[in-house]
Motif scaffolding. Structure first.
Motif, mmCIF file in Angstrom:
data_model
loop_
_atom_site.group_PDB
_atom_site.id
_atom_site.type_symbol
_atom_site.label_atom_id
_atom_site.label_comp_id
_atom_site.label_asym_id
_atom_site.label_seq_id
_atom_site.Cartn_x
_atom_site.Cartn_y
_atom_site.Cartn_z
ATOM 1 N N LYS A 196 -16.071 30.427 45.964
ATOM 2 C CA LYS A 196 -15.266 30.487 44.790
ATOM 3 C C LYS A 196 -15.096 31.881 44.257
ATOM 4 N N ASN A 197 -15.740 32.835 45.092
ATOM 5 C CA ASN A 197 -15.771 34.192 44.608
ATOM 6 C C ASN A 197 -15.838 34.536 43.065
ATOM 7 N N THR A 198 -17.124 33.688 42.865
ATOM 8 C CA THR A 198 -17.433 33.795 41.292
ATOM 9 C C THR A 198 -19.106 34.114 41.123
ATOM 10 N N VAL A 199 -19.180 34.819 40.107
ATOM 11 C CA VAL A 199 -20.558 35.032 39.892
ATOM 12 C C VAL A 199 -20.655 34.632 38.229
ATOM 13 N N TYR A 200 -21.592 34.165 37.822
ATOM 14 C CA TYR A 200 -22.129 33.509 36.545
ATOM 15 C C TYR A 200 -23.114 34.062 35.896
ATOM 16 N N LEU A 201 -23.042 33.984 34.502
ATOM 17 C CA LEU A 201 -24.287 34.400 33.890
ATOM 18 C C LEU A 201 -24.494 33.299 32.852
ATOM 19 N N ARG A 202 -25.497 32.691 32.733
ATOM 20 C CA ARG A 202 -25.943 31.583 31.979
ATOM 21 C C ARG A 202 -26.850 32.175 30.986
ATOM 22 N N MET A 203 -26.248 32.178 29.637
ATOM 23 C CA MET A 203 -27.330 32.724 28.518
ATOM 24 C C MET A 203 -27.767 31.727 27.409
ATOM 25 N N ASN A 204 -29.022 31.499 27.406
ATOM 26 C CA ASN A 204 -29.600 30.490 26.098
ATOM 27 C C ASN A 204 -30.127 31.332 25.250
ATOM 28 N N SER A 205 -30.199 30.508 24.180
ATOM 29 C CA SER A 205 -31.289 31.070 22.965
ATOM 30 C C SER A 205 -30.570 32.064 22.596
ATOM 31 N N LEU A 206 -29.177 32.322 22.339
ATOM 32 C CA LEU A 206 -28.625 33.856 22.024
ATOM 33 C C LEU A 206 -29.031 34.159 20.416
ATOM 34 N N THR A 207 -29.185 35.580 20.489
ATOM 35 C CA THR A 207 -29.635 35.870 19.145
ATOM 36 C C THR A 207 -28.456 36.979 18.973
ATOM 37 N N PRO A 208 -28.274 37.449 17.428
ATOM 38 C CA PRO A 208 -27.141 38.435 17.298
ATOM 39 C C PRO A 208 -27.522 39.834 18.400
ATOM 40 N N GLU A 209 -28.919 40.059 18.675
ATOM 41 C CA GLU A 209 -29.026 41.128 19.519
ATOM 42 C C GLU A 209 -28.204 41.093 20.852
ATOM 43 N N ASP A 210 -27.840 40.058 21.263
ATOM 44 C CA ASP A 210 -26.878 39.698 22.220
ATOM 45 C C ASP A 210 -25.518 40.053 22.250
ATOM 46 N N THR A 211 -24.870 40.297 21.098
ATOM 47 C CA THR A 211 -23.907 40.653 20.690
ATOM 48 C C THR A 211 -23.314 42.028 21.415
ATOM 49 N N ALA A 212 -22.280 41.840 22.121
ATOM 50 C CA ALA A 212 -21.696 43.066 23.089
ATOM 51 C C ALA A 212 -20.458 42.515 23.912
ATOM 52 N N VAL A 213 -19.953 43.598 24.443
ATOM 53 C CA VAL A 213 -19.046 43.304 25.561
ATOM 54 C C VAL A 213 -19.904 43.018 27.009
ATOM 55 N N TYR A 214 -19.553 41.987 27.667
ATOM 56 C CA TYR A 214 -20.245 41.745 28.746
ATOM 57 C C TYR A 214 -19.297 42.187 29.907
ATOM 58 N N TYR A 215 -19.796 42.753 30.943
ATOM 59 C CA TYR A 215 -18.964 43.477 32.248
ATOM 60 C C TYR A 215 -19.906 42.997 33.485
ATOM 61 N N CYS A 216 -18.752 42.478 34.322
ATOM 62 C CA CYS A 216 -19.462 42.055 35.826
ATOM 63 C C CYS A 216 -19.265 43.396 36.413
ATOM 64 N N ALA A 217 -19.836 43.723 37.708
ATOM 65 C CA ALA A 217 -19.678 44.628 38.658
ATOM 66 C C ALA A 217 -20.106 44.341 39.828
ATOM 67 N N ALA A 218 -19.417 45.159 40.921
ATOM 68 C CA ALA A 218 -19.707 44.800 42.094
ATOM 69 C C ALA A 218 -20.205 46.146 43.054
ATOM 70 N N ASP A 219 -21.085 45.773 43.764
ATOM 71 C CA ASP A 219 -21.654 46.988 44.617
ATOM 72 C C ASP A 219 -21.279 46.855 46.068
ATOM 73 N N SER A 220 -20.385 47.532 46.418
ATOM 74 C CA SER A 220 -19.888 47.375 48.131
ATOM 75 C C SER A 220 -20.926 47.908 48.829
ATOM 76 N N THR A 221 -21.769 48.823 48.394
ATOM 77 C CA THR A 221 -22.535 49.605 49.589
ATOM 78 C C THR A 221 -23.884 48.837 50.418
ATOM 79 N N ILE A 222 -23.910 47.654 50.094
ATOM 80 C CA ILE A 222 -24.896 47.033 50.548
ATOM 81 C C ILE A 222 -26.468 47.685 50.611
ATOM 82 N N ALA A 223 -26.502 48.430 49.540
ATOM 83 C CA ALA A 223 -28.071 49.014 49.534
ATOM 84 C C ALA A 223 -28.828 48.029 48.676
#
Length: 125
Positions: A76-103
């Protein structure tokens, strides 16, 4: 060129769970290492989790270890992030990123080539 589009953010209460998704446009998605990062107001972008192109290697920041799970569906060309027990300290903008270098599977923003626009996660107390 890879386009990444995050979704799934929103306003939740402390203790709730969320699943973020990041859809990629590239047909070579399955060969990229992928990562999730977050940035809170006034703070630097920080590592959350990363996953190898096979899905066999994962890394987590200490602040989310045990509460978050990164996974990917290469069909599906998709990556997921499941987050449980969230706290106010988790408040942020969340970004996904890809690394094409295969390092190595990166934990630093500088190791990633492509970025999404981000999705806001706000956790109220």
């Amino acid at each position: 060129q890879v386009q990444l589009v995050e979704s799934g953010g929103g306003l939740v209460q402390a203790g709730d769970s969320l699943r973020l998704s990041c859809a990629a446009s590239s047909r070579t998605f399955s060969s990229y290492h992928l990562g999730w990062f977050r940035q809170a107001p006034g703070k630097e972008r920080e590592f959350v989790a990363s996953i190898s192109w096979t899905g066999g290697i994962t890394y987590y920041a200490n602040s989310v270890k045990g509460r978050c799970t990164i996974s990917r569906d290469n069909a599906k060309n998709t990556v997921y992030l499941r987050m449980n027990s969230l706290t106010p300290e988790d408040t942020a903008v969340y970004y996904c990123a890809a690394d094409s270098t295969i390092a190595t599977v990166g934990v630093s923003p500088s190791e990633y080539d492509y970025w999404g626009q981000g999705t806001q996660v706000t956790v109220s107390s």
